[in-house]
Write a protein that holds these residues in place. Structure first.
Motif, PDB file in Angstrom:
ATOM      1  N   UNK A  54       0.862  -1.183   0.000  1.00  0.00           N
ATOM      2  CA  UNK A  54       0.000   0.000   0.000  1.00  0.00           C
ATOM      3  C   UNK A  54       0.897   1.231   0.000  1.00  0.00           C
ATOM      4  N   UNK A  55       0.735   2.093  -1.004  1.00  0.00           N
ATOM      5  CA  UNK A  55       1.543   3.309  -1.116  1.00  0.00           C
ATOM      6  C   UNK A  55       0.624   4.512  -1.261  1.00  0.00           C
ATOM      7  N   UNK A  56       0.816   5.502  -0.397  1.00  0.00           N
ATOM      8  CA  UNK A  56       0.086   6.763  -0.456  1.00  0.00           C
ATOM      9  C   UNK A  56       1.064   7.884  -0.758  1.00  0.00           C
ATOM     10  N   UNK A  57       0.644   8.823  -1.619  1.00  0.00           N
ATOM     11  CA  UNK A  57       1.495   9.939  -2.031  1.00  0.00           C
ATOM     12  C   UNK A  57       0.796  11.254  -1.735  1.00  0.00           C
ATOM     13  N   UNK A  58       1.560  12.219  -1.255  1.00  0.00           N
ATOM     14  CA  UNK A  58       1.082  13.592  -1.118  1.00  0.00           C
ATOM     15  C   UNK A  58       2.049  14.474  -1.889  1.00  0.00           C
ATOM     16  N   UNK A  59       1.508  15.372  -2.717  1.00  0.00           N
ATOM     17  CA  UNK A  59       2.358  16.291  -3.484  1.00  0.00           C
ATOM     18  C   UNK A  59       1.818  17.703  -3.354  1.00  0.00           C
ATOM     19  N   UNK A  60       2.716  18.637  -3.067  1.00  0.00           N
ATOM     20  CA  UNK A  60       2.389  20.071  -3.032  1.00  0.00           C
ATOM     21  C   UNK A  60       2.905  20.657  -4.332  1.00  0.00           C
ATOM     22  N   UNK A  61       2.007  21.278  -5.086  1.00  0.00           N
ATOM     23  CA  UNK A  61       2.350  21.805  -6.404  1.00  0.00           C
ATOM     24  C   UNK A  61       2.866  23.227  -6.293  1.00  0.00           C
ATOM     25  N   UNK A  62       3.954  23.474  -6.983  1.00  0.00           N
ATOM     26  CA  UNK A  62       4.485  24.819  -7.146  1.00  0.00           C
ATOM     27  C   UNK A  62       4.053  25.260  -8.548  1.00  0.00           C
ATOM     28  N   UNK A  63       4.695  26.194  -9.196  1.00  0.00           N
ATOM     29  CA  UNK A  63       4.213  26.635 -10.505  1.00  0.00           C
ATOM     30  C   UNK A  63       4.271  25.506 -11.538  1.00  0.00           C
ATOM     31  N   UNK A  64       5.420  25.117 -12.020  1.00  0.00           N
ATOM     32  CA  UNK A  64       5.551  23.985 -12.930  1.00  0.00           C
ATOM     33  C   UNK A  64       6.446  22.911 -12.333  1.00  0.00           C
ATOM     34  N   UNK A  65       6.354  22.762 -11.028  1.00  0.00           N
ATOM     35  CA  UNK A  65       7.096  21.739 -10.314  1.00  0.00           C
ATOM     36  C   UNK A  65       6.293  21.347  -9.081  1.00  0.00           C
ATOM     37  N   UNK A  66       6.808  20.375  -8.366  1.00  0.00           N
ATOM     38  CA  UNK A  66       6.125  19.934  -7.160  1.00  0.00           C
ATOM     39  C   UNK A  66       7.072  19.182  -6.250  1.00  0.00           C
ATOM     40  N   UNK A  67       6.796  19.227  -4.963  1.00  0.00           N
ATOM     41  CA  UNK A  67       7.544  18.456  -3.972  1.00  0.00           C
ATOM     42  C   UNK A  67       6.556  17.522  -3.293  1.00  0.00           C
ATOM     43  N   UNK A  68       7.018  16.333  -2.965  1.00  0.00           N
ATOM     44  CA  UNK A  68       6.101  15.386  -2.379  1.00  0.00           C
ATOM     45  C   UNK A  68       6.783  14.345  -1.528  1.00  0.00           C
ATOM     46  N   UNK A  69       5.942  13.552  -0.888  1.00  0.00           N
ATOM     47  CA  UNK A  69       6.413  12.445  -0.061  1.00  0.00           C
ATOM     48  C   UNK A  69       5.503  11.248  -0.326  1.00  0.00           C
ATOM     49  N   UNK A  70       6.113  10.088  -0.338  1.00  0.00           N
ATOM     50  CA  UNK A  70       5.404   8.843  -0.568  1.00  0.00           C
ATOM     51  C   UNK A  70       5.731   7.896   0.579  1.00  0.00           C
ATOM     52  N   UNK A  71       4.718   7.272   1.147  1.00  0.00           N
ATOM     53  CA  UNK A  71       4.918   6.298   2.221  1.00  0.00           C
ATOM     54  C   UNK A  71       4.248   4.994   1.812  1.00  0.00           C
ATOM     55  N   UNK A  72       4.964   3.889   2.011  1.00  0.00           N
ATOM     56  CA  UNK A  72       4.398   2.591   1.641  1.00  0.00           C
ATOM     57  C   UNK A  72       4.676   1.571   2.735  1.00  0.00           C
ATOM     58  N   UNK A  73       3.788   0.591   2.800  1.00  0.00           N
ATOM     59  CA  UNK A  73       3.914  -0.486   3.781  1.00  0.00           C
ATOM     60  C   UNK A  73       3.515  -1.794   3.107  1.00  0.00           C
ATOM     61  N   UNK A  74       4.226  -2.861   3.462  1.00  0.00           N
ATOM     62  CA  UNK A  74       3.966  -4.190   2.891  1.00  0.00           C
ATOM     63  C   UNK A  74       2.816  -4.839   3.649  1.00  0.00           C
ATOM     64  N   UNK A  75       1.743  -5.182   2.933  1.00  0.00           N
ATOM     65  CA  UNK A  75       0.635  -5.907   3.550  1.00  0.00           C
ATOM     66  C   UNK A  75       0.674  -7.389   3.168  1.00  0.00           C
ATOM     67  N   UNK A  76       1.573  -7.749   2.278  1.00  0.00           N
ATOM     68  CA  UNK A  76       1.798  -9.156   1.925  1.00  0.00           C
ATOM     69  C   UNK A  76       2.979  -9.653   2.746  1.00  0.00           C
ATOM     70  N   UNK A  77       3.793 -10.486   2.141  1.00  0.00           N
ATOM     71  CA  UNK A  77       4.969 -10.991   2.837  1.00  0.00           C
ATOM     72  C   UNK A  77       6.109 -11.129   1.833  1.00  0.00           C
ATOM     73  N   UNK A  78       6.606  -9.984   1.326  1.00  0.00           N
ATOM     74  CA  UNK A  78       7.669 -10.025   0.326  1.00  0.00           C
ATOM     75  C   UNK A  78       9.031  -9.653   0.904  1.00  0.00           C
ATOM     76  N   UNK A  79       9.129  -9.488   2.222  1.00  0.00           N
ATOM     77  CA  UNK A  79      10.402  -9.162   2.844  1.00  0.00           C
ATOM     78  C   UNK A  79      10.699  -7.677   2.872  1.00  0.00           C
TER      79      UNK A  79
END
Length: 182
Positions: A54-79
């Motif tokens: 599961x991956x969620x992303x948040x992005x703050x938009x500037x004029x023609x660019x953006x900064x963001x952060x993405x957080x993910x967590x394994x809900x299966x068992x892939x190590x």
């Protein structure tokens, strides 16, 4: 009495009409920016469907660019336990913060590297040890962002990060995301 009431209503209506400001002209980009907003919240459907992450992303938009952060967590068992990715994007599309983009990112993630098991004669087993590593790296990605008039966003991107800590050489950055601009 009727004439006084009608003249009073006519005066109120004419004041309301003359109070509108006609000097300020708004272009379509500023109207779109006010309607859609400068923030985006998205989820990565490719990671969920293919890897059970599961991956969620948040992005703050500037004029023609953006900064963001993405957080993910394994809900299966892939190590893979979790990751946090910060990124900066530069957009080259006709619309503001949409179209083709390039991305620079920094990744931090926690992954399980090895496990030892002990098997017993009765067919059962138990875990003896587990090695978990924190790893970090820098990377790049390219992709495209698609936006409709109601503020729904779709992205397709791919790239990789070079890992500096731990045993892995690279960390993949792939996705098909859907979200909303607000």
């Amino acid at each position: 009495m009727k004439i006084t009431l009608l003249s009073f209503l006519f005066t109120l209506i004419s004041l309301n009409v003359s109070a509108q400001n006609g000097d300020k002209k708004l272009d379509s980009a500023s109207i779109e920016r006010k309607i859609l907003g400068r923030n985006e919240l998205k989820t990565n459907l490719w990671m969920l469907a293919s890897l059970n992450v599961v991956e969620l992303n948040y992005e703050r938009l500037l004029s023609n660019s953006g900064v963001g952060v993405s957080a993910s967590i394994d809900v299966g068992n892939i190590g893979f336990n979790f990751s946090i990715i910060s990124y900066y994007r530069l957009y080259f599309g006709k619309n503001e913060a949409a179209g083709f983009f390039i991305e620079g990112n920094a990744v931090f993630y926690n992954a399980e590297k090895s496990r030892s098991w002990r098997y017993l004669e009765d067919g059962t087993y138990f875990e003896l040890s587990r090695l978990i590593e924190n790893q970090y790296g820098l990377g790049a990605a390219v992709g495209g962002k698609f936006l409709n008039r109601k503020g729904f966003v779709g992205e397709i991107f791919g790239g990789a990060a070079r890992v500096f800590g731990g045993n892995d050489d690279y960390f993949p950055r792939l996705g098909i995301t859907l979200g909303k601009r607000f």
